[in-house]
Design a protein around this motif. Structure first.
Motif, PDB file in Angstrom:
ATOM      1  N   LEU A  69      50.961  73.311  71.556  1.00 13.77           N
ATOM      2  CA  LEU A  69      49.954  75.057  71.518  1.00 13.77           C
ATOM      3  C   LEU A  69      51.559  76.474  70.802  1.00 13.77           C
ATOM      4  O   LEU A  69      51.225  76.335  69.595  1.00 13.77           O
ATOM      5  CB  LEU A  69      49.939  75.846  72.644  1.00 13.77           C
ATOM      6  N   ALA A  70      52.564  75.726  70.974  1.00 14.58           N
ATOM      7  CA  ALA A  70      53.747  76.605  69.952  1.00 14.58           C
ATOM      8  C   ALA A  70      53.655  75.586  69.315  1.00 14.58           C
ATOM      9  O   ALA A  70      54.124  76.437  68.651  1.00 14.58           O
ATOM     10  CB  ALA A  70      54.517  76.163  71.388  1.00 14.58           C
ATOM     11  N   TYR A  71      53.777  74.721  68.719  1.00 14.80           N
ATOM     12  CA  TYR A  71      53.984  74.065  67.556  1.00 14.80           C
ATOM     13  C   TYR A  71      53.104  74.590  66.347  1.00 14.80           C
ATOM     14  O   TYR A  71      53.276  75.484  65.301  1.00 14.80           O
ATOM     15  CB  TYR A  71      54.325  72.949  66.850  1.00 14.80           C
ATOM     16  N   ILE A  72      51.378  74.494  67.054  1.00 12.46           N
ATOM     17  CA  ILE A  72      50.874  75.285  66.668  1.00 12.46           C
ATOM     18  C   ILE A  72      50.483  76.739  65.638  1.00 12.46           C
ATOM     19  O   ILE A  72      50.403  77.144  64.981  1.00 12.46           O
ATOM     20  CB  ILE A  72      48.980  75.276  67.248  1.00 12.46           C
ATOM     21  N   GLU A  73      51.325  76.893  67.178  1.00 14.59           N
ATOM     22  CA  GLU A  73      50.977  78.343  66.891  1.00 14.59           C
ATOM     23  C   GLU A  73      52.046  79.120  66.275  1.00 14.59           C
ATOM     24  O   GLU A  73      51.982  80.021  64.737  1.00 14.59           O
ATOM     25  CB  GLU A  73      51.488  79.675  68.123  1.00 14.59           C
ATOM     26  N   ASP A  74      53.123  78.248  66.179  1.00 17.09           N
ATOM     27  CA  ASP A  74      54.882  79.504  64.869  1.00 17.09           C
ATOM     28  C   ASP A  74      53.812  78.297  63.598  1.00 17.09           C
ATOM     29  O   ASP A  74      54.748  78.601  62.858  1.00 17.09           O
ATOM     30  CB  ASP A  74      56.098  78.240  65.038  1.00 17.09           C
ATOM     31  N   HIS A  75      53.167  77.423  63.097  1.00 17.38           N
ATOM     32  CA  HIS A  75      53.260  76.856  61.781  1.00 17.38           C
ATOM     33  C   HIS A  75      51.550  76.709  61.693  1.00 17.38           C
ATOM     34  O   HIS A  75      51.517  75.665  60.979  1.00 17.38           O
ATOM     35  CB  HIS A  75      53.557  74.661  62.447  1.00 17.38           C
ATOM     36  N   ALA A  76      50.697  77.522  61.981  1.00 20.71           N
ATOM     37  CA  ALA A  76      49.311  78.013  62.126  1.00 20.71           C
ATOM     38  C   ALA A  76      49.199  77.710  60.373  1.00 20.71           C
ATOM     39  O   ALA A  76      48.561  77.610  59.729  1.00 20.71           O
ATOM     40  CB  ALA A  76      48.597  78.748  62.514  1.00 20.71           C
ATOM     41  N   ASP A  77      50.000  78.575  59.467  1.00 22.86           N
ATOM     42  CA  ASP A  77      50.470  79.192  58.516  1.00 22.86           C
ATOM     43  C   ASP A  77      51.025  77.780  57.951  1.00 22.86           C
ATOM     44  O   ASP A  77      50.912  77.976  56.211  1.00 22.86           O
ATOM     45  CB  ASP A  77      50.806  80.485  57.658  1.00 22.86           C
ATOM     46  N   GLU A  78      50.823  76.569  57.783  1.00 24.26           N
ATOM     47  CA  GLU A  78      51.845  75.668  57.016  1.00 24.26           C
ATOM     48  C   GLU A  78      50.794  74.438  56.707  1.00 24.26           C
ATOM     49  O   GLU A  78      49.710  74.248  58.372  1.00 24.26           O
ATOM     50  CB  GLU A  78      52.498  75.170  57.441  1.00 24.26           C
ATOM     51  N   PRO A  79      50.922  73.863  56.335  1.00 23.13           N
ATOM     52  CA  PRO A  79      49.561  72.526  56.043  1.00 23.13           C
ATOM     53  C   PRO A  79      49.762  71.528  57.285  1.00 23.13           C
ATOM     54  O   PRO A  79      50.572  70.559  56.246  1.00 23.13           O
ATOM     55  CB  PRO A  79      49.685  71.666  54.240  1.00 23.13           C
ATOM     56  N   ILE A  80      49.831  71.796  58.006  1.00 28.34           N
ATOM     57  CA  ILE A  80      49.899  70.448  59.272  1.00 28.34           C
ATOM     58  C   ILE A  80      49.329  69.824  59.663  1.00 28.34           C
ATOM     59  O   ILE A  80      48.136  70.201  59.197  1.00 28.34           O
ATOM     60  CB  ILE A  80      50.601  71.475  60.548  1.00 28.34           C
ATOM     61  N   THR A  81      49.762  68.554  60.150  1.00 28.80           N
ATOM     62  CA  THR A  81      48.746  67.153  59.924  1.00 28.80           C
ATOM     63  C   THR A  81      48.800  67.377  61.928  1.00 28.80           C
ATOM     64  O   THR A  81      49.880  67.458  62.429  1.00 28.80           O
ATOM     65  CB  THR A  81      48.621  65.813  59.740  1.00 28.80           C
TER      66      THR A  81
ATOM     67  N   ARG B 192      40.774  77.792  65.928  1.00 33.17           N
ATOM     68  CA  ARG B 192      40.872  78.324  66.295  1.00 33.17           C
ATOM     69  C   ARG B 192      41.996  79.431  66.411  1.00 33.17           C
ATOM     70  O   ARG B 192      41.269  80.676  65.596  1.00 33.17           O
ATOM     71  CB  ARG B 192      40.699  77.795  67.528  1.00 33.17           C
ATOM     72  N   VAL B 193      43.158  78.943  65.555  1.00 39.81           N
ATOM     73  CA  VAL B 193      44.213  79.912  65.485  1.00 39.81           C
ATOM     74  C   VAL B 193      44.104  80.105  63.891  1.00 39.81           C
ATOM     75  O   VAL B 193      44.511  81.864  64.149  1.00 39.81           O
ATOM     76  CB  VAL B 193      45.139  79.234  66.210  1.00 39.81           C
ATOM     77  N   ARG B 194      43.583  79.360  63.358  1.00 39.66           N
ATOM     78  CA  ARG B 194      43.535  80.121  61.945  1.00 39.66           C
ATOM     79  C   ARG B 194      42.248  81.043  62.248  1.00 39.66           C
ATOM     80  O   ARG B 194      42.790  81.880  61.218  1.00 39.66           O
ATOM     81  CB  ARG B 194      43.382  78.699  61.167  1.00 39.66           C
ATOM     82  N   LEU B 195      41.798  81.067  62.685  1.00 39.72           N
ATOM     83  CA  LEU B 195      40.499  81.852  62.772  1.00 39.72           C
ATOM     84  C   LEU B 195      41.241  83.367  63.048  1.00 39.72           C
ATOM     85  O   LEU B 195      40.781  84.499  62.940  1.00 39.72           O
ATOM     86  CB  LEU B 195      39.211  81.039  63.209  1.00 39.72           C
ATOM     87  N   SER B 196      41.688  83.302  63.761  1.00 41.22           N
ATOM     88  CA  SER B 196      41.924  84.353  64.834  1.00 41.22           C
ATOM     89  C   SER B 196      42.864  85.252  63.628  1.00 41.22           C
ATOM     90  O   SER B 196      43.010  85.650  63.212  1.00 41.22           O
ATOM     91  CB  SER B 196      42.723  84.073  66.095  1.00 41.22           C
ATOM     92  N   HIS B 197      44.063  84.485  62.900  1.00 41.60           N
ATOM     93  CA  HIS B 197      45.059  85.188  61.937  1.00 41.60           C
ATOM     94  C   HIS B 197      44.315  85.711  60.341  1.00 41.60           C
ATOM     95  O   HIS B 197      43.761  86.451  60.439  1.00 41.60           O
ATOM     96  CB  HIS B 197      45.904  84.016  61.239  1.00 41.60           C
TER      97      HIS B 197
END
Length: 318
Positions: free
Chosen positions: A219-231, A264-269
Protein backbone atom coordinates in the motif's frame (compact mmCIF):
# COMPACT_ATOMS: atom_id res chain seq x y z
CA UNK A 1 2.95 7.02 -30.15
CA UNK A 2 4.22 6.07 -33.62
CA UNK A 3 2.13 5.58 -36.76
CA UNK A 4 3.34 3.92 -39.94
CA UNK A 5 1.72 3.45 -43.37
CA UNK A 6 2.79 1.22 -46.25
CA UNK A 7 1.08 0.83 -49.63
CA UNK A 8 2.82 -0.88 -52.56
CA UNK A 9 2.33 -3.40 -55.34
CA UNK A 10 6.10 -4.11 -55.59
CA UNK A 11 6.76 -7.52 -54.03
CA UNK A 12 10.43 -6.73 -53.32
CA UNK A 13 9.48 -3.53 -51.49
CA UNK A 14 6.85 -5.42 -49.53
CA UNK A 15 9.36 -8.08 -48.50
CA UNK A 16 11.81 -5.40 -47.38
CA UNK A 17 9.14 -3.59 -45.38
CA UNK A 18 7.85 -6.76 -43.71
CA UNK A 19 11.40 -7.82 -42.82
CA UNK A 20 12.00 -4.49 -41.11
CA UNK A 21 8.59 -4.35 -39.43
CA UNK A 22 8.55 -7.94 -38.11
CA UNK A 23 11.57 -10.19 -38.66
CA UNK A 24 13.72 -11.25 -41.59
CA UNK A 25 11.52 -13.13 -44.03
CA UNK A 26 11.14 -14.35 -47.58
CA UNK A 27 7.85 -13.94 -49.41
CA UNK A 28 6.64 -15.07 -52.84
CA UNK A 29 3.66 -14.89 -55.16
CA UNK A 30 2.51 -16.75 -58.26
CA UNK A 31 1.52 -13.38 -59.74
CA UNK A 32 4.03 -10.75 -58.56
CA UNK A 33 2.48 -8.20 -60.98
CA UNK A 34 -0.73 -8.22 -58.93
CA UNK A 35 0.50 -8.02 -55.34
CA UNK A 36 -0.95 -4.97 -53.63
CA UNK A 37 -0.11 -4.74 -49.92
CA UNK A 38 -1.50 -2.11 -47.55
CA UNK A 39 -0.30 -1.97 -43.95
CA UNK A 40 -1.06 0.49 -41.15
CA UNK A 41 0.80 0.36 -37.84
CA UNK A 42 0.09 2.13 -34.56
CA UNK A 43 2.64 1.64 -31.79
CA UNK A 44 3.37 2.55 -28.22
CA UNK A 45 6.14 1.22 -25.96
CA UNK A 46 6.09 -2.61 -25.89
CA UNK A 47 3.01 -2.96 -28.13
CA UNK A 48 2.28 -2.59 -31.86
CA UNK A 49 -1.09 -3.01 -33.57
CA UNK A 50 -1.08 -3.48 -37.35
CA UNK A 51 -3.86 -3.78 -39.92
CA UNK A 52 -2.80 -5.61 -43.07
CA UNK A 53 -4.65 -5.96 -46.37
CA UNK A 54 -2.98 -8.33 -48.85
CA UNK A 55 -5.23 -8.77 -51.89
CA UNK A 56 -3.16 -11.58 -53.40
CA UNK A 57 -1.79 -15.00 -52.47
CA UNK A 58 1.55 -14.66 -50.70
CA UNK A 59 3.80 -17.36 -49.28
CA UNK A 60 5.96 -16.48 -46.29
CA UNK A 61 8.89 -17.93 -44.39
CA UNK A 62 9.79 -15.93 -41.28
CA UNK A 63 12.67 -16.06 -38.79
CA UNK A 64 11.82 -15.91 -35.05
CA UNK A 65 10.03 -12.71 -34.08
CA UNK A 66 11.26 -12.50 -30.49
CA UNK A 67 7.84 -11.19 -29.44
CA UNK A 68 4.35 -12.45 -28.74
CA UNK A 69 2.50 -12.14 -32.05
CA UNK A 70 -1.29 -12.41 -32.22
CA UNK A 71 -3.26 -12.67 -35.46
CA UNK A 72 -6.96 -11.89 -35.91
CA UNK A 73 -8.32 -12.67 -39.37
CA UNK A 74 -11.00 -10.32 -40.73
CA UNK A 75 -11.42 -11.67 -44.30
CA UNK A 76 -9.76 -14.31 -46.45
CA UNK A 77 -7.66 -17.16 -45.07
CA UNK A 78 -4.19 -18.06 -43.90
CA UNK A 79 -3.29 -21.55 -45.11
CA UNK A 80 -0.58 -24.11 -44.31
CA UNK A 81 0.66 -22.09 -41.35
CA UNK A 82 3.38 -24.21 -39.74
CA UNK A 83 5.91 -24.10 -36.90
CA UNK A 84 7.62 -26.78 -34.82
CA UNK A 85 5.38 -29.64 -35.95
CA UNK A 86 2.17 -27.60 -35.79
CA UNK A 87 0.18 -27.03 -39.00
CA UNK A 88 -3.07 -25.07 -39.07
CA UNK A 89 -5.31 -22.81 -41.16
CA UNK A 90 -7.15 -19.68 -40.02
CA UNK A 91 -10.26 -17.96 -41.33
CA UNK A 92 -12.47 -14.97 -40.53
CA UNK A 93 -12.90 -14.46 -36.79
CA UNK A 94 -10.00 -16.70 -35.78
CA UNK A 95 -7.68 -15.34 -33.08
CA UNK A 96 -4.34 -17.16 -32.82
CA UNK A 97 -0.81 -16.84 -31.57
CA UNK A 98 1.35 -16.98 -34.70
CA UNK A 99 4.29 -18.90 -33.19
CA UNK A 100 6.45 -19.03 -30.07
CA UNK A 101 8.79 -16.01 -30.03
CA UNK A 102 11.90 -18.14 -30.54
CA UNK A 103 10.69 -20.28 -33.45
CA UNK A 104 10.50 -19.66 -37.23
CA UNK A 105 7.24 -20.20 -39.10
CA UNK A 106 5.84 -20.32 -42.64
CA UNK A 107 2.57 -20.42 -44.55
CA UNK A 108 0.39 -18.70 -47.17
CA UNK A 109 -1.75 -15.57 -47.03
CA UNK A 110 -4.75 -16.00 -49.32
CA UNK A 111 -6.31 -12.63 -50.19
CA UNK A 112 -6.60 -11.79 -46.51
CA UNK A 113 -7.28 -8.76 -44.38
CA UNK A 114 -6.11 -9.27 -40.82
CA UNK A 115 -4.78 -7.73 -37.63
CA UNK A 116 -1.34 -8.40 -36.16
CA UNK A 117 -0.76 -7.36 -32.55
CA UNK A 118 2.70 -7.80 -31.08
CA UNK A 119 3.85 -7.32 -27.51
CA UNK A 120 7.13 -7.78 -25.70
CA UNK A 121 7.41 -11.09 -23.85
CA UNK A 122 8.35 -9.28 -20.62
CA UNK A 123 4.81 -7.91 -20.42
CA UNK A 124 3.46 -11.37 -19.62
CA UNK A 125 5.85 -11.70 -16.69
CA UNK A 126 4.78 -8.30 -15.37
CA UNK A 127 1.24 -9.52 -14.78
CA UNK A 128 2.11 -13.10 -13.84
CA UNK A 129 3.96 -14.77 -10.99
CA UNK A 130 7.58 -14.02 -10.13
CA UNK A 131 10.07 -14.91 -7.43
CA UNK A 132 10.62 -12.38 -4.64
CA UNK A 133 13.63 -10.15 -5.11
CA UNK A 134 14.33 -11.45 -8.61
CA UNK A 135 13.34 -10.49 -12.11
CA UNK A 136 10.06 -12.23 -13.03
CA UNK A 137 10.59 -15.53 -14.82
CA UNK A 138 9.64 -15.68 -18.51
CA UNK A 139 6.10 -16.80 -19.21
CA UNK A 140 5.43 -18.93 -22.30
CA UNK A 141 2.20 -19.62 -24.16
CA UNK A 142 1.75 -23.38 -24.50
CA UNK A 143 -0.96 -23.33 -27.17
CA UNK A 144 -1.53 -21.24 -30.29
CA UNK A 145 -5.33 -21.11 -30.04
CA UNK A 146 -7.38 -19.66 -27.15
CA UNK A 147 -8.78 -22.19 -24.72
CA UNK A 148 -12.38 -20.96 -25.16
CA UNK A 149 -14.48 -18.87 -27.56
CA UNK A 150 -15.35 -16.49 -24.72
CA UNK A 151 -11.67 -15.85 -23.97
CA UNK A 152 -11.02 -15.21 -27.67
CA UNK A 153 -13.92 -12.75 -27.86
CA UNK A 154 -12.66 -10.85 -24.83
CA UNK A 155 -9.15 -10.60 -26.31
CA UNK A 156 -10.53 -9.45 -29.68
CA UNK A 157 -12.49 -6.74 -27.88
CA UNK A 158 -9.40 -5.65 -25.93
CA UNK A 159 -7.32 -5.35 -29.10
CA UNK A 160 -10.09 -3.48 -30.89
CA UNK A 161 -10.46 -1.02 -28.05
CA UNK A 162 -6.70 -0.49 -27.86
CA UNK A 163 -6.58 0.18 -31.60
CA UNK A 164 -9.69 2.36 -31.92
CA UNK A 165 -9.76 4.32 -28.66
CA UNK A 166 -6.18 4.49 -27.38
CA UNK A 167 -3.78 4.31 -30.31
CA UNK A 168 -6.10 6.35 -32.53
CA UNK A 169 -5.61 9.41 -30.29
CA UNK A 170 -1.94 10.47 -29.87
CA UNK A 171 -2.83 12.72 -26.91
CA UNK A 172 -4.19 9.66 -25.10
CA UNK A 173 -1.60 7.09 -26.19
CA UNK A 174 1.34 9.34 -25.26
CA UNK A 175 0.26 9.49 -21.61
CA UNK A 176 2.73 7.25 -19.69
CA UNK A 177 0.10 5.82 -17.33
CA UNK A 178 -2.24 5.13 -20.26
CA UNK A 179 0.47 3.24 -22.15
CA UNK A 180 1.44 1.22 -19.08
CA UNK A 181 -2.13 0.39 -18.07
CA UNK A 182 -3.23 -0.50 -21.59
CA UNK A 183 -0.21 -2.76 -22.13
CA UNK A 184 -0.83 -4.57 -18.84
CA UNK A 185 -4.51 -5.07 -19.70
CA UNK A 186 -3.52 -6.55 -23.05
CA UNK A 187 -0.95 -8.87 -21.44
CA UNK A 188 -3.50 -10.00 -18.87
CA UNK A 189 -5.97 -10.66 -21.69
CA UNK A 190 -3.39 -12.80 -23.51
CA UNK A 191 -2.74 -14.86 -20.37
CA UNK A 192 -6.47 -15.27 -19.80
CA UNK A 193 -7.04 -16.38 -23.40
CA UNK A 194 -4.16 -18.78 -24.11
CA UNK A 195 -2.78 -21.79 -22.23
CA UNK A 196 0.48 -20.72 -20.59
CA UNK A 197 3.12 -21.56 -18.01
CA UNK A 198 2.16 -18.91 -15.45
CA UNK A 199 1.34 -20.26 -12.00
CA UNK A 200 -1.65 -18.35 -10.66
CA UNK A 201 -2.66 -20.26 -7.52
CA UNK A 202 -0.77 -19.28 -4.33
CA UNK A 203 1.62 -21.85 -2.89
CA UNK A 204 1.96 -22.56 0.83
CA UNK A 205 4.89 -20.10 0.97
CA UNK A 206 2.78 -17.47 -0.81
CA UNK A 207 0.02 -17.88 1.77
CA UNK A 208 2.53 -17.47 4.60
CA UNK A 209 3.85 -14.29 2.95
CA UNK A 210 0.39 -12.76 2.59
CA UNK A 211 0.45 -11.14 6.04
CA UNK A 212 -0.45 -7.56 7.05
CA UNK A 213 3.18 -6.37 6.80
CA UNK A 214 3.25 -7.38 3.15
CA UNK A 215 0.06 -5.45 2.58
CA UNK A 216 1.41 -2.34 4.35
CA UNK A 217 4.55 -2.34 2.18
CA UNK A 218 2.46 -2.75 -0.95
CA UNK A 219 0.00 0.00 0.00
CA UNK A 220 2.84 2.41 0.80
CA UNK A 221 4.52 1.68 -2.52
CA UNK A 222 1.28 2.28 -4.43
CA UNK A 223 0.68 5.58 -2.61
CA UNK A 224 4.22 6.78 -3.34
CA UNK A 225 4.28 5.70 -6.99
CA UNK A 226 0.69 6.07 -8.20
CA UNK A 227 1.79 8.74 -10.69
CA UNK A 228 4.29 6.34 -12.31
CA UNK A 229 3.71 3.47 -14.81
CA UNK A 230 4.11 0.69 -12.24
CA UNK A 231 3.18 -2.97 -12.68
CA UNK A 232 1.93 -5.68 -10.34
CA UNK A 233 5.44 -7.15 -10.47
CA UNK A 234 6.87 -3.82 -9.29
CA UNK A 235 4.49 -3.76 -6.32
CA UNK A 236 5.33 -7.38 -5.43
CA UNK A 237 9.07 -6.66 -5.61
CA UNK A 238 8.65 -3.66 -3.29
CA UNK A 239 6.87 -5.93 -0.79
CA UNK A 240 9.50 -8.71 -1.28
CA UNK A 241 6.95 -11.36 -2.20
CA UNK A 242 5.72 -13.14 -5.32
CA UNK A 243 2.89 -11.74 -7.40
CA UNK A 244 0.77 -14.66 -6.22
CA UNK A 245 1.41 -13.80 -2.57
CA UNK A 246 0.66 -10.13 -3.24
CA UNK A 247 -2.63 -10.93 -4.94
CA UNK A 248 -3.58 -13.32 -2.15
CA UNK A 249 -2.78 -10.67 0.51
CA UNK A 250 -5.06 -8.15 -1.18
CA UNK A 251 -7.86 -10.70 -1.53
CA UNK A 252 -7.46 -11.90 2.05
CA UNK A 253 -7.25 -8.54 3.82
CA UNK A 254 -9.01 -6.06 1.49
CA UNK A 255 -11.16 -8.27 -0.75
CA UNK A 256 -9.70 -6.60 -3.84
CA UNK A 257 -6.70 -6.86 -6.19
CA UNK A 258 -3.49 -4.80 -6.36
CA UNK A 259 -4.50 -3.24 -9.68
CA UNK A 260 -8.00 -2.43 -8.42
CA UNK A 261 -6.49 -0.67 -5.41
CA UNK A 262 -4.03 1.19 -7.64
CA UNK A 263 -6.97 2.29 -9.78
CA UNK A 264 -8.80 3.51 -6.66
CA UNK A 265 -5.77 5.55 -5.55
CA UNK A 266 -5.40 7.07 -9.00
CA UNK A 267 -9.11 7.85 -9.01
CA UNK A 268 -8.68 9.82 -5.80
CA UNK A 269 -5.85 11.81 -7.39
CA UNK A 270 -8.06 12.50 -10.41
CA UNK A 271 -10.78 13.68 -8.03
CA UNK A 272 -8.34 16.09 -6.36
CA UNK A 273 -7.25 17.42 -9.76
CA UNK A 274 -10.86 17.95 -10.80
CA UNK A 275 -11.54 19.87 -7.59
CA UNK A 276 -8.52 22.08 -8.22
CA UNK A 277 -9.29 22.74 -11.89
CA UNK A 278 -11.82 24.93 -13.63
CA UNK A 279 -13.41 24.62 -17.07
CA UNK A 280 -12.41 28.23 -17.69
CA UNK A 281 -8.74 27.27 -17.96
CA UNK A 282 -9.49 24.73 -20.69
CA UNK A 283 -9.16 21.65 -18.50
CA UNK A 284 -11.27 18.71 -19.66
CA UNK A 285 -12.37 15.65 -17.74
CA UNK A 286 -10.71 13.44 -20.36
CA UNK A 287 -7.39 15.25 -19.83
CA UNK A 288 -7.36 14.52 -16.12
CA UNK A 289 -8.61 10.95 -16.63
CA UNK A 290 -5.80 10.26 -19.11
CA UNK A 291 -3.21 11.83 -16.79
CA UNK A 292 -4.12 9.20 -14.19
CA UNK A 293 -4.23 6.24 -16.55
CA UNK A 294 -7.95 6.03 -17.37
CA UNK A 295 -8.18 5.48 -21.13
CA UNK A 296 -11.88 4.51 -21.23
CA UNK A 297 -13.95 7.72 -20.66
CA UNK A 298 -17.24 5.98 -19.91
CA UNK A 299 -15.50 3.54 -17.56
CA UNK A 300 -13.83 6.45 -15.77
CA UNK A 301 -17.17 8.23 -15.43
CA UNK A 302 -18.80 5.09 -14.01
CA UNK A 303 -16.00 4.51 -11.49
CA UNK A 304 -16.09 8.17 -10.49
CA UNK A 305 -19.85 8.23 -10.02
CA UNK A 306 -19.66 5.05 -7.93
CA UNK A 307 -16.98 6.58 -5.68
CA UNK A 308 -18.23 10.17 -5.41
CA UNK A 309 -21.95 10.00 -6.14
CA UNK A 310 -21.96 12.27 -9.20
CA UNK A 311 -20.28 12.46 -12.63
CA UNK A 312 -16.77 13.96 -12.94
CA UNK A 313 -17.91 16.90 -15.08
CA UNK A 314 -20.01 18.14 -12.13
CA UNK A 315 -16.89 18.25 -9.92
CA UNK A 316 -15.02 20.12 -12.64
CA UNK A 317 -17.85 22.62 -12.93
CA UNK A 318 -17.59 23.34 -9.21
Amino acid sequence: MDTLFFDSDDLDLTEDFLSRAYARMQIGSNDPQDSRARITRSAMPSVTVDELDLNFEMSYSVTPLGRICLCLVHDGTIEDHAFDGVRDAFGPGDMVSIAPPDLPYSGRICNARYNITMLETDLLAQVAAGAPGRRPEPVRLTGHRPHSPAAARHLRHSIGYLRDHVLSDPDIADQPLIASTAAQHLAAGVLAAFPNTALTDPTAADRNDAHPTTLRHALAYIEDHADEPITVADIAAAAHVTVRALQYAFRRHLDTTPLAHLRRVRLSHAHADLLAATPLDGTRVTDIAARWGFFHPSRFAALYREAYGHPPHRTLAG
